[in-house]
Design an enzyme around this catalytic site. Sequence first.
Site, PDB file in Angstrom:
ATOM      1  N   GLN A 266      -6.191  -0.819   1.879  1.00 26.03           N
ATOM      2  CA  GLN A 266      -5.986  -0.028   2.897  1.00 26.03           C
ATOM      3  C   GLN A 266      -6.120   1.588   2.697  1.00 26.03           C
ATOM      4  O   GLN A 266      -5.256   2.007   2.426  1.00 26.03           O
ATOM      5  CB  GLN A 266      -4.402  -0.244   3.467  1.00 26.03           C
ATOM      6  CG  GLN A 266      -4.191   0.338   5.008  1.00 26.03           C
ATOM      7  CD  GLN A 266      -2.763   0.193   5.369  1.00 26.03           C
ATOM      8  OE1 GLN A 266      -1.874  -0.025   4.576  1.00 26.03           O
ATOM      9  NE2 GLN A 266      -2.451   0.182   6.671  1.00 26.03           N
TER      10      GLN A 266
ATOM     11  N   TYR B 160      12.513  -5.176 -46.549  1.00 19.99           N
ATOM     12  CA  TYR B 160      11.222  -5.528 -45.845  1.00 19.99           C
ATOM     13  C   TYR B 160      10.406  -6.712 -46.160  1.00 19.99           C
ATOM     14  O   TYR B 160       9.934  -6.599 -47.551  1.00 19.99           O
ATOM     15  CB  TYR B 160      10.457  -4.210 -45.431  1.00 19.99           C
ATOM     16  CG  TYR B 160       9.310  -4.604 -44.951  1.00 19.99           C
ATOM     17  CD1 TYR B 160       9.175  -4.731 -43.512  1.00 19.99           C
ATOM     18  CD2 TYR B 160       8.081  -4.597 -45.632  1.00 19.99           C
ATOM     19  CE1 TYR B 160       7.827  -5.187 -42.821  1.00 19.99           C
ATOM     20  CE2 TYR B 160       6.852  -4.888 -44.844  1.00 19.99           C
ATOM     21  CZ  TYR B 160       6.756  -5.173 -43.592  1.00 19.99           C
ATOM     22  OH  TYR B 160       5.441  -5.213 -42.944  1.00 19.99           O
TER      23      TYR B 160
ATOM     24  N   HIS C  83      20.342  -7.795 -47.429  1.00 16.44           N
ATOM     25  CA  HIS C  83      20.359  -6.528 -47.099  1.00 16.44           C
ATOM     26  C   HIS C  83      19.331  -5.767 -47.389  1.00 16.44           C
ATOM     27  O   HIS C  83      18.490  -5.900 -48.344  1.00 16.44           O
ATOM     28  CB  HIS C  83      21.540  -6.001 -48.280  1.00 16.44           C
ATOM     29  CG  HIS C  83      22.658  -6.868 -48.634  1.00 16.44           C
ATOM     30  ND1 HIS C  83      23.840  -6.944 -47.729  1.00 16.44           N
ATOM     31  CD2 HIS C  83      22.777  -7.700 -49.490  1.00 16.44           C
ATOM     32  CE1 HIS C  83      24.522  -7.687 -48.473  1.00 16.44           C
ATOM     33  NE2 HIS C  83      23.961  -8.305 -49.521  1.00 16.44           N
TER      34      HIS C  83
ATOM     35  N   LYS D 242       5.188   2.322  -5.962  1.00 13.91           N
ATOM     36  CA  LYS D 242       6.418   1.603  -5.798  1.00 13.91           C
ATOM     37  C   LYS D 242       6.434   0.312  -6.343  1.00 13.91           C
ATOM     38  O   LYS D 242       7.363  -0.020  -7.041  1.00 13.91           O
ATOM     39  CB  LYS D 242       6.886   1.744  -4.607  1.00 13.91           C
ATOM     40  CG  LYS D 242       8.312   1.354  -3.982  1.00 13.91           C
ATOM     41  CD  LYS D 242       8.884   1.313  -2.853  1.00 13.91           C
ATOM     42  CE  LYS D 242       8.119   0.901  -1.513  1.00 13.91           C
ATOM     43  NZ  LYS D 242       8.698   1.269  -0.383  1.00 13.91           N
TER      44      LYS D 242
ATOM     45  N   GLY E  67       5.569  -6.285  -0.807  1.00 11.73           N
ATOM     46  CA  GLY E  67       5.692  -6.231  -2.149  1.00 11.73           C
ATOM     47  C   GLY E  67       6.927  -5.472  -2.688  1.00 11.73           C
ATOM     48  O   GLY E  67       7.149  -5.607  -4.024  1.00 11.73           O
ATOM     49  N   ASP E  68       7.653  -4.823  -1.911  1.00  6.96           N
ATOM     50  CA  ASP E  68       8.829  -4.197  -2.065  1.00  6.96           C
ATOM     51  C   ASP E  68      10.023  -4.913  -1.976  1.00  6.96           C
ATOM     52  O   ASP E  68      11.154  -4.429  -1.920  1.00  6.96           O
ATOM     53  CB  ASP E  68       9.028  -2.660  -1.658  1.00  6.96           C
ATOM     54  CG  ASP E  68       8.761  -2.567  -0.020  1.00  6.96           C
ATOM     55  OD1 ASP E  68       8.740  -3.643   0.426  1.00  6.96           O
ATOM     56  OD2 ASP E  68       8.995  -1.532   0.125  1.00  6.96           O
TER      57      ASP E  68
ATOM     58  N   ALA F  16       0.728  -1.204  -0.031  1.00 10.51           N
ATOM     59  CA  ALA F  16       0.085   0.058  -0.097  1.00 10.51           C
ATOM     60  C   ALA F  16       1.027   1.222   0.001  1.00 10.51           C
ATOM     61  O   ALA F  16       0.291   2.436  -0.159  1.00 10.51           O
ATOM     62  CB  ALA F  16      -1.002   0.006   1.238  1.00 10.51           C
TER      63      ALA F  16
END
Length: 453
Positions: free
Chosen positions: A73, A363, A360, A22, A101-102, A10
């Site tokens: 929270q 595409y 060379h 974060k 979580g961090d 939180a």
Amino acid sequence: MKFSAVILAAGKGTRMYSNMPKVLHTLAGKPMVKHVIDTCTGLGAQNIHLVYGHGGDQMQAALAEEPVNWVLQAEQLGTGHAVDQASPQFEDDEKILVLYGDVPLISSETIESLLDAQPKGGIALLTVVLDNPTGYGRIVRKNGPVVAIVEQKDANEEQKLIKEINTGVMVATGGDLKRWLAGLNNDNAQGEYYLTDVIAAAHDEGNAVEAVHPVSPIEVEGVNDRAQLARLERAFQAAQAKKLLEQGVMLRDPARFDLRGELQCGLDVEIDVNVIIEGNVSLGDNVVIGAGCVLKDCEIDDNTIVRPYSVIEGATVGEQCTVGPFTRLRPGAEMRNDSHVGNFVEVKNACIGEGSKANHLTYLGDAEIGQRTNIGAGTITCNYDGANKFKTIIGNDVFVGSDSQLVAPVTIADGATIGAGTTLTKDVAEGELVITRAKERKITGWQRPVKKK
């Protein structure tokens, strides 16, 4: 082992100086909190309660597919308050694991040790000894057993000398934890409800508190700023590189290699510096990856060489192929055995047949190319009319001259030759030569214009 996890996520992360929560900042290509979720999932957690606050909409959008119970929270009143928001969902007889979580690098091995160590009716607590414990809650012991945790701001001078610190990670039984949480108060220097106070509550009831150390101290390091995140990123990458080296992969410089997904390698694979691996990547035997390449969700078979600074995403490459340098293979690209694509060639949703080459400045999009066909420099498959995509089909043993434009939908049959500079709009029959080049003119005696003075 029956357990559920609570992940506290939180916090705002003010020192990250970011609009993003974060825990959504990435480590090894995925949000920090997802590392924790994945670890819990891998251990078979019955429920994962994710406590969130700041940036809730961003959190739910980023983690929409994750198997978590969302717990809000609304006010950040401390770690005890955070866990208490999830407590109505705890079963009385299940183990509750509290994670953060961090703190993304905590390992399955450490968590299993913690779950196993929880005494009946008591708490298993993850602690670590630091040379400089400043800022952390101190582990207070009395004749050996843990009796309390004192936060830095509440510690006296004697307690500040303690080097064993609290990581915040713990295991308790659901019914006991709910009872202890209900008895918390915020009579402390920060005016918060500390989760750490449940240690003293358990001790006061005569219940044991068992301290466990992590497999490695780096596992319990948290992230409060970008410097700490960068440190954990390098630690994670160093560990991944070490595993690959032990498995026989030759990393030319382990410090300049990033694995942001899963990598499966055969024998005698060689990876040069500054290579990034993302998603799920498979490399066969004797594959060589040159410097600066990015590989994402791709499969590369035996004896293939990928030269420097090539980008391969969502593609399959056969055996004994050559890719690059400076090639881009986009999703849907397929190179059959012994085919070659070279510098500044882009391939998207196209199959290049066995033994064919586009060496060379080319595409190739929405195309099917047969065997032993040569695509000259500067060739373009014109596959898009501004609204719809169309397919180019090129047969076996075709020669396409340089600077040709193949305007789809168009089919070139086996053995045909397309002269250099051709703009092709109609199908070509087997063995035909097609050329649309303008007639060459020569003007003798012509002089270049001279600038007026």
